[in-house]
Write a protein that holds these residues in place. Structure first.
Motif, PDB file in Angstrom:
ATOM      1  N   ALA A  10       0.854  -1.187   0.000  1.00  0.00           N
ATOM      2  CA  ALA A  10       0.000   0.000   0.000  1.00  0.00           C
ATOM      3  C   ALA A  10       0.890   1.237   0.000  1.00  0.00           C
ATOM      4  O   ALA A  10       1.953   1.254   0.639  1.00  0.00           O
ATOM      5  CB  ALA A  10      -0.907   0.020   1.222  1.00  0.00           C
ATOM      6  N   PRO A  44       0.981   7.224   2.562  1.00  0.00           N
ATOM      7  CA  PRO A  44       0.794   8.642   2.207  1.00  0.00           C
ATOM      8  C   PRO A  44       1.591   9.609   3.072  1.00  0.00           C
ATOM      9  O   PRO A  44       1.848  10.733   2.648  1.00  0.00           O
ATOM     10  CB  PRO A  44      -0.713   8.849   2.385  1.00  0.00           C
ATOM     11  N   GLU A  58      -4.023  14.038  -0.588  1.00  0.00           N
ATOM     12  CA  GLU A  58      -4.730  12.792  -0.285  1.00  0.00           C
ATOM     13  C   GLU A  58      -4.745  11.890  -1.511  1.00  0.00           C
ATOM     14  O   GLU A  58      -5.214  12.289  -2.583  1.00  0.00           O
ATOM     15  CB  GLU A  58      -6.159  13.086   0.163  1.00  0.00           C
ATOM     16  N   GLU A  68      -4.334   7.288  -2.435  1.00  0.00           N
ATOM     17  CA  GLU A  68      -4.144   5.931  -1.933  1.00  0.00           C
ATOM     18  C   GLU A  68      -3.903   5.015  -3.115  1.00  0.00           C
ATOM     19  O   GLU A  68      -4.286   5.328  -4.244  1.00  0.00           O
ATOM     20  CB  GLU A  68      -5.350   5.471  -1.122  1.00  0.00           C
ATOM     21  N   THR A  86      -2.477   0.702  -4.308  1.00  0.00           N
ATOM     22  CA  THR A  86      -1.912  -0.603  -3.992  1.00  0.00           C
ATOM     23  C   THR A  86      -1.064  -1.093  -5.159  1.00  0.00           C
ATOM     24  O   THR A  86      -1.286  -0.709  -6.312  1.00  0.00           O
ATOM     25  CB  THR A  86      -3.008  -1.651  -3.711  1.00  0.00           C
TER      26      THR A  86
END
Length: 180
Positions: A11, A14, A37, A39, A41
Motif C-alpha cells: 500500500a 501517504p 490525499e 491511496e 496498492t
C-alpha cells in the motif's frame, strides 16, 4: 501439479509519499501544486515488481498550491471539475523492470477522460523501518499534456502570449508498505 506464484500486496504510505505537479505560468516560471490525499496498492509477483498490478486514486479536492484562489480555480470546471470528477485514477496494464528502472503502462483517468499513459520509475530499494515494517521506495518524473484530459482553459496576455503551458510536469516520491 500446480505451481502457485507468491504475491505480495503493498500500500502507498501517504505520510512518506508526495505527488507534485508543475506548470509554466506566463510561460517563464513554474507554479507547483501537490495532492495531499491519495491511496493505492501494488500487487507484486515472485519476480519482484515486474508484472505488478498498480492501482492509484488521487482525490482532487486535496489539491493545494498554497494559494486559496488558485486552488479553487483549479478545482473548478475550468480545470479538474472536482465536484463532478472527484478522483484521478490510474491502473496499470503492463509493468516491466530493467535493473533499477520500472517501465509502467496503463490507463490514466482525469476529468472523466481515459488516456493511455506510460512512465518510468526509479526503484530506490527495499528496507525495514524502525517498526520492522518492510518498505519499498520509488520516484518518477514525467510530463503530461493537460489537453489530453480536456483541461483546456487558458488565457491570452499581452496580445500574443498564453498564460499557462499545456505541458504539466509530474513528480512522485512513493514509499510502499508491504501488507502481505
Amino acid at each position: 501439479m500446480s505451481t502457485s506464484v507468491k504475491q505480495a500486496t503493498w500500500a502507498i504510505d501517504p505520510i512518506h509519499s508526495t505527488i507534485r505537479f508543475d506548470a509554466k505560468y506566463l510561460l517563464i516560471t513554474s507554479v507547483s501544486g501537490w495532492f495531499r490525499e491519495f491511496e493505492g496498492t501494488v500487487v507484486s509477483g515472485q519476480d519482484g515488481f515486474c508484472n505488478s498490478e498498480i492501482n492509484l486514486t488521487i482525490y482532487v479536492n486535496s489539491l493545494t498550491t498554497g494559494n486559496d484562489e488558485r486552488d479553487n480555480h483549479l478545482r473548478s470546471p475550468d480545470f479538474f471539475d472536482a465536484r463532478q470528477f472527484p478522483m484521478i485514477q490510474f491502473r496499470s496494464t503492463a509493468v516491466t523492470m530493467q535493473e533499477k528502472k520500472i517501465n509502467v503502462t496503463g490507463i490514466l483517468t482525469v476529468k472523466g477522460v481515459e488516456h493511455p499513459f506510460s512512465f518510468t520509475a526509479n526503484f530506490l530499494g527495499i528496507c525495514a523501518d524502525p517498526l520492522h515494517n518492510t518498505k519499498a521506495a520509488f520516484d518518477m518524473d514525467t510530463v503530461l499534456n493537460r489537453k489530453d484530459f480536456n483541461i483546456t482553459w487558458n488565457q491570452l496576455f499581452d496580445k500574443n502570449g498564453l498564460l499557462l503551458s499545456d505541458e504539466v510536469k509530474v513528480h512522485c516520491d512513493l514509499q510502499l508498505l508491504k501488507l502481505s
